[in-house]
Design an enzyme around this catalytic site. Structure first.
Site, short mmCIF file in Angstrom:
data_model
loop_
_atom_site.label_atom_id
_atom_site.label_comp_id
_atom_site.label_asym_id
_atom_site.label_seq_id
_atom_site.Cartn_x
_atom_site.Cartn_y
_atom_site.Cartn_z
CB CYS A 15 -0.87 -0.03 1.25
SG CYS A 15 -1.90 1.43 1.40
CB CYS A 56 -4.82 3.40 -5.26
SG CYS A 56 -3.89 1.87 -5.07
N1 LIG Z 1 -6.35 -2.35 -2.38
C1 LIG Z 1 -4.96 -2.65 -2.55
C2 LIG Z 1 -4.17 -2.42 -1.32
C3 LIG Z 1 -4.11 -0.98 -0.91
C4 LIG Z 1 -3.36 -0.13 -1.91
C5 LIG Z 1 -3.25 1.28 -1.44
N2 LIG Z 1 -4.39 2.00 -1.17
C6 LIG Z 1 -2.12 2.10 -2.04
O1 LIG Z 1 -2.05 3.28 -1.70
O2 LIG Z 1 -1.26 1.56 -2.74
C7 LIG Z 1 -4.79 -4.15 -2.93
O3 LIG Z 1 -5.63 -4.98 -2.56
O4 LIG Z 1 -3.79 -4.45 -3.58
#
Ligand SMILES: N[C@@H](CCC[C@H](N)C(=O)O)C(=O)O
Length: 331
Positions: free
Chosen positions: A77, A228
């Site tokens: 993350c 993200c």
């Molecule tokens: N939802 C993602 C994990 C979280 C990623 C995050 N929010 C970021 O900032 O990179 C997954 O399941 O891979």
């Protein structure tokens, strides 16, 4: 039990950080999952996109484990790593550290403010894989770079990569930056499907100009989020592969929660890694009373606001103006 949580965010991608370094507590895997499901719920819980557990590491300064709001664990993350990085830097009094994540030990360093006085961190996003078996994705090709995937769209072209969590990325025009098609594609590849057995983070990227992009992401295990970090890093890399940007040069990445900066680096071996630079903002600390067998019945014993949101709001206003002008009114 009493449990302290720190609500924080990177580009409006918000998390509850649980410090297991200073507050030794042991959770089973099921308890971690249930804490994420209960506390991240935006109606009945505190509300967040995920939980960041910070644990002791045998070889690095700390371990970060990330649980999505649906209770699934992710290997990485990017926005969360900036928050954990800041937390561990402040705890240890250092300005550069290494954090152990599921698949890699990653460098984190404090960085000059991205906008006014905003705590800013530079985190390493690595390793990068294009081989579909590493994503994982079931398809006859070994890689998918800017190609159509007829099973999900007869119109858009996609690139598939892992950084090392999985990403499906498509470049789109300003006019189609938000569409029902995006929701439908994202839900298809994150429901029971033959292509992505573990689901995938899906991003739609618009090139604003040289060195500037906008990214909208549907996160696996969450849904559409403000931003993200791994997706913005992967998207920046895709724009370099497509010749729209250059490795080694800063790319401003606008998102619905603000803006970050990404530098795509290419090693002599040909491997890529990215530097993701952006805010790590604290919102509040809370002390909760809960039982691990029924975390949904938690009670908030006290809450202290950390007053960093107003400063972050200035960056957000600036980013929103750029996005409205460059994308939504196409000026
Ligand atoms: N939802 C993602 C994990 C979280 C990623 C995050 N929010 C970021 O900032 O990179 C997954 O399941 O891979």
């Amino acid at each position: 039990m009493k449990l302290n949580v720190l609500k924080c965010h990177g580009s409006g991608n918000d998390f509850l950080l649980i410090d297991e370094l200073s507050n030794p507590c042991t959770f089973t895997e099921e308890e971690r999952q249930n804490l994420a499901l209960s506390l991240c719920d935006r109606q009945k819980g505190i509300g967040a996109d995920g939980i960041l557990f910070v644990l002791e590491s045998k070889r690095c300064d700390a371990v970060m484990r990330v649980f999505n709001a649906d209770g699934s664990e992710a290997s990485m993350c990017g926005n969360g790593l900036r928050c954990v990085g800041r937390y561990v830097c402040e705890l240890t009094g250092r300005d550069s550290i290494v954090i152990e994540t599921m698949k890699a030990d990653l460098k984190v360093a404090s960085a000059p403010s991205i906008y006014d006085d905003i705590p800013t961190y530079n985190v390493e996003i690595s390793p990068v894989y294009f081989d579909l078996d590493k994503v994982p994705m079931n398809m006859e090709h070994s890689q998918v770079i800017d190609q159509k995937i007829p099973e999900i769209s007869d119109r858009l072209q996609f690139t598939v990569l892992a950084v090392p969590n999985p990403h499906l990325i498509s470049m789109v025009e300003a006019g189609s930056i938000i569409s029902n098609e995006q929701k439908q594609i994202s839900e298809t590849v994150n429901g029971p499907n033959n292509l992505f057995p573990d689901g995938v983070n899906v991003s739609f990227v618009h090139e604003i100009g040289k060195g500037s992009i906008y990214v909208r992401t549907f996160e696996r295990g969450v849904g559409f989020t403000n931003a993200c970090g791994t997706a913005m890093s992967a998207s920046s890399l895709v724009t370099c592969l497509l010749g729209l940007n250059e490795p080694g040069e800063e790319i401003d990445v606008f998102n619905n929660g603000g803006k970050v900066r990404v530098v795509v680096n290419r090693k002599d071996t040909g491997e890529y890694f990215m530097e993701l630079i952006g805010n790590a903002t604290y919102l509040f600390e809370a002390e909760l009373q809960l039982t691990l067998s029924e975390p949904e019945n938690f009670e908030i014993l006290s809450q202290t606001d950390l007053n960093e949101e107003a400063a972050y709001g200035l960056l957000q206003d600036h980013a929103k103006k750029v996005v409205d002008r460059k994308i939504f009114t196409n000026a």
